[in-house]
Design a protein around this motif. Sequence first.
Motif, short mmCIF file in Angstrom:
data_model
loop_
_atom_site.label_atom_id
_atom_site.label_comp_id
_atom_site.label_asym_id
_atom_site.label_seq_id
_atom_site.Cartn_x
_atom_site.Cartn_y
_atom_site.Cartn_z
N ASP A 43 0.83 -1.20 0.00
CA ASP A 43 0.00 0.00 0.00
C ASP A 43 0.87 1.26 0.00
OD1 ASP A 43 -2.62 0.86 -0.17
OD2 ASP A 43 -2.85 1.08 2.00
N ASP A 44 1.92 1.26 0.84
CA ASP A 44 2.85 2.39 0.89
C ASP A 44 3.57 2.57 -0.44
OD1 ASP A 44 2.11 2.86 3.49
OD2 ASP A 44 3.87 1.87 4.37
N LEU A 45 3.96 1.46 -1.05
CA LEU A 45 4.63 1.51 -2.35
C LEU A 45 3.71 2.10 -3.42
CD1 LEU A 45 7.16 0.80 -4.00
CD2 LEU A 45 6.14 -1.43 -4.41
N LEU A 46 2.44 1.72 -3.41
CA LEU A 46 1.49 2.28 -4.38
C LEU A 46 1.30 3.78 -4.18
CD1 LEU A 46 -1.23 -0.51 -4.56
CD2 LEU A 46 0.37 0.16 -6.34
N LYS A 52 4.88 9.79 -7.43
CA LYS A 52 5.87 9.98 -8.50
C LYS A 52 5.18 10.25 -9.84
CE LYS A 52 10.03 7.82 -6.99
NZ LYS A 52 11.25 8.11 -7.65
N ILE A 53 4.08 9.56 -10.12
CA ILE A 53 3.33 9.78 -11.37
C ILE A 53 2.77 11.19 -11.40
CG2 ILE A 53 1.21 9.12 -12.60
CD1 ILE A 53 1.86 6.21 -11.85
N GLN A 54 2.22 11.64 -10.29
CA GLN A 54 1.67 13.00 -10.22
C GLN A 54 2.76 14.05 -10.45
OE1 GLN A 54 -1.52 13.64 -10.18
NE2 GLN A 54 -2.15 11.54 -9.78
N ILE A 55 3.92 13.85 -9.85
CA ILE A 55 5.03 14.79 -10.02
C ILE A 55 5.52 14.79 -11.46
CG2 ILE A 55 7.45 15.22 -9.39
CD1 ILE A 55 6.68 14.24 -6.54
N ALA A 56 5.66 13.59 -12.04
CA ALA A 56 6.10 13.50 -13.44
C ALA A 56 5.09 14.18 -14.37
CB ALA A 56 6.29 12.04 -13.84
#
Length: 190
Positions: A43-46, A52-56
């Motif tokens: 869950d933490d990894l997701l 990271k996807i939002q930042i990218a």
Amino acid sequence: MIKKGISAIRNELPSIIEDAENDLTVMSKAFFNKLLEEFRAMDDLLVHCDTKIQIANKNNDVCTRLGDVLSIGAITSIALYAAAGDGKDFVNGRHLSAWIGLVPGQHSTGGKPRLLDISKRGISYLRTLLIHGARVVLRHSEKKNDRFSLWAQALLKRRGHNKACVAVANKLARIAWVIMAKGETYRPAM
């Protein structure tokens, strides 16, 4: 008995494991505790990957512009950009759509062309994302009366749900190509 769903596991499983009066054995409690730890780590990894996807997405101009299109969110826009780049390798939107696998196959004999089901060649992950986005567009288009929604509803009545989903996904891929390759911003048809 535990309810179905991720939130039920998060909320109820720890109290079930700690409950001394239930019928779980020590071994099964240890096993469930280990599974709960793995679940929390996943869950933490997701959450980390989502961040990271939002930042990218925010740091990429193409992805930001793609995010303005109906039903194209952060994951779809970053996946489109990762697979197709700026879209300039494709002559037009139809080529991008065909590359993804959203156009009908063709069979011609005796000078009579015949359109078949979608080819399903190409990138299945992108095709899946766009078709799921198209399902959302179709679900919400019945409450709207802009040109795109009216077209989608007419197509839904004429062709059925699944074919309409693929057609809307095809249209979304073509819109995405214009945004990527031409540097345009999304302007909804009124």
